[in-house]
Design a protein around this motif. Structure first.
Motif, PDB file in Angstrom:
ATOM      1  N   CYS A  69      -4.530  -6.680  -2.963  1.00 11.38           N
ATOM      2  CA  CYS A  69      -4.695  -5.200  -2.929  1.00 11.38           C
ATOM      3  C   CYS A  69      -6.108  -5.287  -1.886  1.00 11.38           C
ATOM      4  O   CYS A  69      -6.792  -6.252  -1.659  1.00 11.38           O
ATOM      5  N   HIS A  80      -5.257  -2.268 -10.242  1.00  9.46           N
ATOM      6  CA  HIS A  80      -3.896  -1.790  -9.937  1.00  9.46           C
ATOM      7  C   HIS A  80      -3.815  -0.407 -10.614  1.00  9.46           C
ATOM      8  O   HIS A  80      -2.755  -0.019 -11.406  1.00  9.46           O
ATOM      9  N   CYS A 112      -9.233  -5.494  -8.045  1.00  5.76           N
ATOM     10  CA  CYS A 112      -8.629  -4.306  -8.143  1.00  5.76           C
ATOM     11  C   CYS A 112      -7.785  -4.504  -9.652  1.00  5.76           C
ATOM     12  O   CYS A 112      -7.164  -5.344  -9.960  1.00  5.76           O
ATOM     13  N   CYS A 122      -3.572  -0.233  -3.275  1.00  4.30           N
ATOM     14  CA  CYS A 122      -3.088  -1.161  -4.250  1.00  4.30           C
ATOM     15  C   CYS A 122      -1.714  -1.659  -3.848  1.00  4.30           C
ATOM     16  O   CYS A 122      -0.778  -1.019  -3.896  1.00  4.30           O
ATOM     17  N   LYS A 123      -1.812  -3.004  -3.699  1.00  3.09           N
ATOM     18  CA  LYS A 123      -0.373  -3.587  -3.402  1.00  3.09           C
ATOM     19  C   LYS A 123       0.530  -3.742  -4.510  1.00  3.09           C
ATOM     20  O   LYS A 123       1.681  -3.552  -4.427  1.00  3.09           O
TER      21      LYS A 123
END
Ligand SMILES: Nc1nc2c(ncn2[C@@H]2O[C@H](COP(=O)(O)OP(=O)(O)OP(=O)(O)O)[C@@H](O)[C@H]2O)c(=O)[nH]1
Ligand SMILES: [Mg+2]
Ligand SMILES: [Zn+2]
Length: 291
Positions: free
Chosen positions: A243, A250, A248, A256-257
């Motif tokens: 991210c 999330h 992060c 945010c991955k």
């Protein structure tokens, strides 16, 4: 000095496995002299006092440990999850996986009671998803050893533990792998919505050239982990841990991955929602603690 593995602890007695023999040991000196209290799975040194009796002298350093159930030095934890009776809960499954991954133990999932389910396709998405994130998944009927035959191999030369709700079928599962184990099993109570806490203690047993611990099930469990660690080890998040921001969580963070992977359906939405629920619980806990 001879070495052994603690098979079980019963009322201050430690049952140690040394090769083929089992030695009943008491702890030498006072237990508080140990840095740790010996638990099942511990590798220990002992002194022999009688034919099959001894004194436990020293606990070797643990490579890992679970608090609940209390076991040490396991190679894998098999989460026994019933599809019904008690009802399947992906939240509970994710919680158990978190606890196992947090302790650097390899998880395996065994979905039990497939024979009791009318339409198995309802659960296919879970079987597929957990496999897709790299977890070994088995689905079986533990009352027929036919369906658990292909699982025997996972026990070979390994130290394993089975964990899961009371009534999920942990002891029945182990009996189906090796009927000589003859473990006591109990009924599911529909009024309680769970099993009857049939297995009362953690005990390691020899199985398929390995060792496995049957353990008492639980009806509820609390996670003891900090939020950043949860965000890091949650099952299925491994791939997306780049991210934009370090640490992060999330949630709503830009770049945010993990959220991207949820959008792309690579992370199951239901599992991500479980993550948010667990994160929420941890956040609340901290606030209470601060007051
Ligand atoms: N039909 C069916 N019943 C099962 C299966 N696995 C377990 N059971 C039943 O579920 C009930 C509970 O099984 P146990 O093996 O005692 O459950 P447990 O997880 O060991 O429970 P605790 O020891 O209380 O933690 C028993 O009545 C079993 O016969 C399965 O695959 N199919
Ligand atoms: Mg049991
Ligand atoms: Zn993120």
């Amino acid at each position: 000095m001879p070495k052994g593995i603690v098979l079980k602890v019963v009322g201050g007695l430690f049952y140690l496995l040394d090769g083929d023999r089992v030695v009943k040991a008491t702890a030498s000196g006072k237990l508080r002299d140990y840095k740790q209290i010996p638990i099942a799975g511990d590798s220990v040194t002992y002194e022999i006092t009688n034919e099959n009796e001894g004194y436990l002298k020293n606990i070797n350093q643990r490579k890992n440990q679970l608090i609940r159930p209390p076991v040490a030095n396991v190679d894998q934890a098999i989460v026994v999850t019933s599809l019904t009776e008690p009802a399947f809960s992906s939240l509970l499954l994710d919680k158990l996986l978190v606890q196992i991954l947090d302790n650097n133990i390899k998880p395996v999932i065994y979905f039990s009671k497939k024979d009791k389910v009318k339409d198995l396709t309802v659960f296919q998405k879970y079987f597929d998803y957990y496999k897709s994130i790299g977890i070994e998944v088995y689905v079986g009927n533990s009352l027929s050893n036919e369906s658990t035959n292909n699982i025997q191999k996972i026990f070979k030369n390994k130290v394993s533990v089975v964990t899961g709700q009371s009534g999920a079928g942990k002891s029945t599962f182990l009996n189906s792998i090796d009927c000589n184990l003859n473990l006591k099993t109990g009924d599911y109570s529909s009024s309680l919505g769970r099993g009857k806490h049939t297995t009362r203690e953690v005990e390691f047993l020899k199985i398929c050239d390995g060792l496995v611990a049957d353990t008492p099930g639980f009806s509820s469990m609390e996670l003891n982990i900090d939020k950043e660690r949860l965000a890091y080890i949650f099952p299925g998040f491994e791939e997306g841990l780049n991210c934009k921001f370090r640490g992060c969580l999330h949630e709503q963070e830009p770049g945010c991955k993990i959220r991207e992977l949820v959008e792309e359906k690579k992370i199951m939405k239901e599992s991500y929602d479980n993550y948010l629920k667990l994160l929420g619980t941890l956040k609340n806990k901290k606030e209470v603690y601060k007051k």
